[in-house]
Design an enzyme around this catalytic site. Sequence first.
Site, PDB file in Angstrom:
ATOM      1  N   ASP A   1       0.956  -1.191   0.091  1.00 25.42           N
ATOM      2  CA  ASP A   1       0.025  -0.015   0.032  1.00 25.42           C
ATOM      3  C   ASP A   1       0.999   1.230  -0.042  1.00 25.42           C
ATOM      4  O   ASP A   1       2.070   1.197   0.481  1.00 25.42           O
ATOM      5  CB  ASP A   1      -0.815  -0.082   1.297  1.00 25.42           C
ATOM      6  CG  ASP A   1      -1.749  -1.229   1.240  1.00 25.42           C
ATOM      7  OD1 ASP A   1      -2.153  -1.544   0.320  1.00 25.42           O
ATOM      8  OD2 ASP A   1      -2.220  -1.385   2.328  1.00 25.42           O
TER       9      ASP A   1
HETATM   10  N1  URA Z   1      -1.169  -5.999   3.856  1.00 23.63           N
HETATM   11  C1  URA Z   1      -1.683  -4.675   3.943  1.00 23.63           C
HETATM   12  O1  URA Z   1      -2.842  -4.558   4.562  1.00 23.63           O
HETATM   13  N2  URA Z   1      -1.079  -3.646   3.154  1.00 23.63           N
HETATM   14  C2  URA Z   1       0.009  -3.791   2.637  1.00 23.63           C
HETATM   15  O2  URA Z   1       0.668  -2.993   1.949  1.00 23.63           O
HETATM   16  C3  URA Z   1       0.547  -5.382   2.455  1.00 23.63           C
HETATM   17  C4  URA Z   1      -0.201  -6.155   3.127  1.00 23.63           C
END
Ligand code: URA
Length: 235
Positions: free
Chosen positions: A102
């Site tokens: 993310d």
């Molecule tokens: N899980 C999440 O919620 N975000 C990420 O970036 C990776 C795994």
Amino acid sequence: MRLDKLLSHAGYGSRRDVKELIKKKHVLVNDEVIRKVNIKVDPKKDVIIVGDKKVDYEEYVYLMLNKPDGYLSATVDKYDPVVIDLIEGYEHIDLFPVGRLDKDTEGLLLITNDGAINHKLTSPNYAIPKTYYAKINGVVTEKDVEQFSKGVILDDGYQTKPGILNILSSAEVSEIELTITEGKFHQVKRMFKSVEKEVIYLKRIQMGEIKLDNKLNLSEFRKLNEKELNYLSSL
Ligand code: URA
């Protein structure tokens, strides 16, 4: 492989720049001055020299980036900075991130131009374990460990595969490590949401046998070392 393609890929500029180098007789293959751009070479056997420098050609590039907050795991975006912007010196190669973190997640992100490795590391069929360190708003308990070990149900009804939850500290803000073998959208955040807790900081620290190098500051990257490359070849 065509000589001009190889040289362009090796960082000697565009095909037009390479043509210019060849025209100026700056390029030698096996001690012979080359005059044609379209000759074929074997990067494994032929000795290619530009000026007085031997060309070390690598078809595939494998880098480890310590991704900072604020960057999209993408190659281009209209509005936000993307992780590929951080990879200076490789502009001549079509690199992409392996899977996605993310925008606000930090940590281990592999960057490559090898589509097959990308597939292996991200495909559910290979189930490569990924470990995250997180700070959680809420007291994480043994009950959560138990629930995660069986898999939890996400907000869209999806039942996750088992995850290994390791509590590092349990308090108003808890610290944990979680290992999962899937990569559903916002998976770690949604797994904690399913037990009524909120991820307030997330960082990936391991993917398969590849660990985030703690010498890398945020935004820094390095080439994978031999051990890490051997692991990728073993997949
Ligand atoms: N899980 C999440 O919620 N975000 C990420 O970036 C990776 C795994």
